[in-house]
Structures are given as C-alpha cells and as structure tokens.
Design a protein around this motif. Structure first.
Motif, short mmCIF file in Angstrom:
data_model
loop_
_atom_site.label_atom_id
_atom_site.label_comp_id
_atom_site.label_asym_id
_atom_site.label_seq_id
_atom_site.Cartn_x
_atom_site.Cartn_y
_atom_site.Cartn_z
N ASP A 188 -0.13 52.53 -0.25
CA ASP A 188 0.43 53.06 -1.50
C ASP A 188 -0.24 54.39 -1.83
O ASP A 188 -1.47 54.47 -1.83
CB ASP A 188 0.19 52.05 -2.63
N PRO A 189 0.52 55.44 -2.12
CA PRO A 189 -0.09 56.72 -2.50
C PRO A 189 -1.06 56.58 -3.66
O PRO A 189 -2.06 57.30 -3.74
CB PRO A 189 1.12 57.59 -2.87
N GLY A 190 -0.79 55.63 -4.54
CA GLY A 190 -1.67 55.40 -5.67
C GLY A 190 -3.05 54.91 -5.25
O GLY A 190 -4.05 55.20 -5.91
N THR A 191 -3.12 54.18 -4.15
CA THR A 191 -4.41 53.73 -3.63
C THR A 191 -5.24 54.92 -3.17
O THR A 191 -6.45 54.99 -3.41
CB THR A 191 -4.21 52.75 -2.46
N ILE A 192 -4.59 55.86 -2.51
CA ILE A 192 -5.28 57.08 -2.07
C ILE A 192 -5.82 57.83 -3.28
O ILE A 192 -6.99 58.26 -3.30
CB ILE A 192 -4.32 57.98 -1.26
N ASP A 193 -5.00 57.97 -4.32
CA ASP A 193 -5.44 58.68 -5.52
C ASP A 193 -6.61 57.98 -6.19
O ASP A 193 -7.56 58.64 -6.66
CB ASP A 193 -4.27 58.79 -6.51
N ARG A 194 -6.58 56.67 -6.24
CA ARG A 194 -7.69 55.92 -6.86
C ARG A 194 -9.00 56.15 -6.11
O ARG A 194 -10.06 56.29 -6.73
CB ARG A 194 -7.36 54.43 -6.91
N ALA A 195 -8.93 56.19 -4.78
CA ALA A 195 -10.14 56.40 -4.00
C ALA A 195 -10.70 57.81 -4.21
O ALA A 195 -11.91 57.99 -4.38
CB ALA A 195 -9.85 56.17 -2.52
N VAL A 196 -9.82 58.79 -4.21
CA VAL A 196 -10.26 60.18 -4.44
C VAL A 196 -10.84 60.33 -5.84
O VAL A 196 -11.91 60.92 -6.03
CB VAL A 196 -9.10 61.17 -4.21
N ASP A 197 -10.14 59.79 -6.83
CA ASP A 197 -10.62 59.89 -8.21
C ASP A 197 -11.97 59.20 -8.38
O ASP A 197 -12.85 59.71 -9.10
CB ASP A 197 -9.60 59.26 -9.17
N MET A 222 -18.88 57.89 -0.27
CA MET A 222 -17.63 57.37 0.29
C MET A 222 -16.94 56.53 -0.76
O MET A 222 -17.58 55.99 -1.67
CB MET A 222 -17.90 56.46 1.51
N ALA A 223 -15.62 56.41 -0.63
CA ALA A 223 -14.86 55.47 -1.46
C ALA A 223 -13.83 54.79 -0.57
O ALA A 223 -13.30 55.40 0.36
CB ALA A 223 -14.17 56.19 -2.61
N THR A 224 -13.58 53.54 -0.87
CA THR A 224 -12.58 52.79 -0.12
C THR A 224 -11.92 51.81 -1.07
O THR A 224 -12.17 51.84 -2.27
CB THR A 224 -13.21 52.10 1.11
N ALA A 225 -11.05 50.94 -0.54
CA ALA A 225 -10.25 50.08 -1.42
C ALA A 225 -10.32 48.63 -0.99
O ALA A 225 -10.69 48.30 0.14
CB ALA A 225 -8.80 50.55 -1.44
N CYS A 226 -9.96 47.75 -1.92
CA CYS A 226 -9.89 46.32 -1.63
C CYS A 226 -8.70 45.74 -2.37
O CYS A 226 -8.13 46.37 -3.25
CB CYS A 226 -11.18 45.61 -2.02
N GLU A 227 -8.35 44.51 -2.00
CA GLU A 227 -7.18 43.88 -2.60
C GLU A 227 -7.31 42.37 -2.53
O GLU A 227 -8.24 41.84 -1.92
CB GLU A 227 -5.90 44.33 -1.91
N MET A 228 -6.35 41.68 -3.13
CA MET A 228 -6.32 40.22 -3.09
C MET A 228 -6.17 39.75 -1.65
O MET A 228 -5.72 40.50 -0.78
CB MET A 228 -5.16 39.69 -3.93
N ILE A 229 -6.53 38.49 -1.41
CA ILE A 229 -6.51 37.96 -0.05
C ILE A 229 -5.95 36.55 -0.06
O ILE A 229 -6.05 35.85 -1.07
CB ILE A 229 -7.95 37.98 0.52
N ASP A 230 -5.32 36.16 1.06
CA ASP A 230 -4.84 34.79 1.15
C ASP A 230 -5.75 33.98 2.07
O ASP A 230 -6.65 34.53 2.73
CB ASP A 230 -3.38 34.73 1.61
N LEU A 233 -8.95 52.40 4.29
CA LEU A 233 -8.80 53.76 3.77
C LEU A 233 -10.20 54.24 3.39
O LEU A 233 -10.96 53.49 2.78
CB LEU A 233 -7.90 53.75 2.53
N TYR A 234 -10.53 55.47 3.75
CA TYR A 234 -11.84 56.02 3.38
C TYR A 234 -11.68 57.43 2.83
O TYR A 234 -11.02 58.27 3.45
CB TYR A 234 -12.78 56.09 4.59
N ALA A 235 -12.29 57.67 1.68
CA ALA A 235 -12.41 59.03 1.16
C ALA A 235 -13.88 59.41 1.29
O ALA A 235 -14.77 58.65 0.89
CB ALA A 235 -11.98 59.09 -0.30
N TYR A 236 -14.14 60.57 1.91
CA TYR A 236 -15.52 61.03 2.14
C TYR A 236 -15.73 62.38 1.46
O TYR A 236 -14.82 63.23 1.43
CB TYR A 236 -15.77 61.27 3.63
N ARG A 237 -16.94 62.60 1.00
CA ARG A 237 -17.34 63.98 0.75
C ARG A 237 -17.48 64.63 2.12
O ARG A 237 -18.10 64.06 3.03
CB ARG A 237 -18.66 64.02 -0.02
N ARG A 238 -16.89 65.80 2.29
CA ARG A 238 -16.80 66.41 3.61
C ARG A 238 -18.17 66.57 4.27
O ARG A 238 -18.35 66.22 5.45
CB ARG A 238 -16.12 67.78 3.51
N GLU A 239 -19.14 67.07 3.54
CA GLU A 239 -20.45 67.30 4.14
C GLU A 239 -21.10 65.98 4.57
O GLU A 239 -21.78 65.91 5.59
CB GLU A 239 -21.36 68.05 3.15
#
Length: 270
Positions: A112-121, A131-139, A200-206
């Motif tokens: 979801d594009p919104g997941t990418i935005d949440r990680a960057v924000d 770093m930032a990444t995401a998680c979700e519900m699980i079965d 999904l991973y958002a990193y500070r470039r350096e």
C-alpha cells in the motif's frame, strides 16, 4: 499514473531491487499478474506514495531493464554478486541525491502506498531512528511459518527483535496445552501478541551506505535476516502499522493467490 510526474511532497527515493534468478521462481520480476510484469505493479505502487519523488528499479538483467523502461520507469543495471537486496539498493544510493532511500521489495505487488508514507514519515519524526519498517496483523498459519518473519517492538514502536520463529514465545500457554499449535487453537487471543513483518525498509541514506559495509552478524546468518545486523549494533529501527495487508510473492502458491486477487478485481472493474 505517469511515471514521469513528480509528487508534491518529495522527500524520498524508492529503489526496487529486482533480481532475475530467484531460486523458487526464476524470472520472478517479469512474471505476469493481470497481463503486467510483477515489478511494474510494485513500481506503480511506490510512485503512488505521497513521499516518493522518484522510483528506480535496480536489477542485474537486461530483460528487466527493457520491460521497466518500456513502461516509462527508470531502471539501473547493478552488479550480479550482491548478497542481499539492501546491498543492491546501496549501490544505487551511491549515485542518488536523497536524504531517505526506501527499499521496496520487488515481490510485493500489493504494497500500500500509505505504508511507504508511514515509514518515511516515521523516520523523519524520530530523529534517533536510522531505519523504519512496517508490521501488520498475522494469522495462525503465518505464526507457525518460517517463511514469515515476526517482530517484537517496545512501547515507543521501536523494534526489539525479528525472528522466523514465533516471538514473543507464549511459554506458559505452550506448557499448559502441550504445543504452540494447541495453545493458539485453545487460546485464540494469543494471536494478538504476534505481529508480522512487512518487507519494506526506509533508510537514512548515509546510514544505508554504512550498514551495508558491516559484516553479517551471527544472528543474521542464523535467521537469514539482515535487519538483525543493525539491531545487534544498537541501531534504532522504527516500526509503523501497515496501511493495509500485503502479500509477498515467494512461492508458486503465493503467485497464484495474488494473481487470482488482482485478476478478480480487474473483472469486477470491467
């Protein structure tokens, strides 16, 4: 969406690692979903994110370059000997002028594009996080599957551990019921103690450039999870809730499941 258009709030660049020689699904980035290569579904989702100014597909195969460029997206040829997707992303990041680099997995066509935005924000808002990444519900099936990574976080939404094993392990319930399968069956509420890691991973470039220069850690090698290399060195990884569930394509069964979902939606629209 026009791949050449710019988003209004440009603060990150998305890089999609797309290796041709997948062990389980050779040529995976070019497998068709609804008549379109998998990698293009991912590129479109990434470009739809509010925070993404540019999308680059990083690959090691000219066939992927041709398919991506034919659709109007950017593709970059990278070395074929990278040990991980992050290493491939880092090669591209060396030549990209951006504070934040987002590694969007090339086998996540439903991200979801919104997941990418949440990680960057989250990375912008938490100055200590590298770093930032995401998680979700699980079965229940995913709790027991070693192909699905589980994550534990603290009260501030920072990662404490990742594992292919069930964590946090419900030891008392397992002792009472005899097995984790029985514990989950008899105490359904246990399921809410687990979270599935979204790839999904958002990193500070350096930081990304530094991180990929570190040698693999013992736990990383044991679990085949590169984020453990960062955790073992005390790096803060921020976790956000995924905006919607996502399904990574790792097996033929995953491919058929996602293909049916996409083609079913296309039939409804038609």
């Amino acid at each position: 969406m026009d791949p050449t258009e710019s988003n209004s709030q440009q603060i990150a660049v998305a890089v999609i690692p797309a290796r041709y020689d997948s062990t389980r699904l050779p040529g995976k980035p070019l497998l068709l979903l609804g008549g379109k290569p998998l990698v293009l579904w991912v590129a479109e989702r990434a470009l739809a994110a509010r925070t993404i100014s540019r999308v680059l597909v990083a690959t090691d195969d000219s066939r992927i370059i041709d398919a991506v460029e034919a659709a109007g997206f950017e593709a970059i040829m990278t070395r074929s000997d990278h040990a991980s997707g992050s290493d491939r992303v880092a090669e591209v990041a060396l030549h990209v002028d951006a504070e934040i680099i987002v590694n969007v997995q090339g086998d996540e066509p439903l991200i979801d594009p919104g997941t990418i935005d949440r990680a960057v924000d989250a990375l912008i808002e938490d100055g200590e996080a590298m770093m930032a990444t995401a998680c979700e519900m699980i079965d229940t099936a995913d709790v027991l599957s070693r192909s699905v990574v589980k994550v534990v976080m603290d009260d501030q939404g920072r990662a404490l551990s990742f594992s292919r094993n069930p964590i946090p392990f419900p030891n008392q319930a397992v002792q009472h019921h005899g097995s984790i399968e029985a514990a989950l069956r008899n105490e359904p509420a246990l399921l809410f103690s687990f979270r599935k890691h979204t790839w999904l991973y958002a990193y500070r470039r350096e930081f990304l450039l530094e991180f990929t220069g570190w040698p693999p850690s013992v736990s990383e090698t044991a679990e085949s999870l590169e984020q453990l290399r960062a955790l073992e060195r005390g790096v803060t990884i921020k976790l956000v809730e995924a905006a919607a569930p996502s399904i990574g394509i790792d097996t033929k069964e995953d491919l058929e499941r996602v293909r049916a979902m996409i083609e079913g939606k296309m039939e409804v629209i038609a």
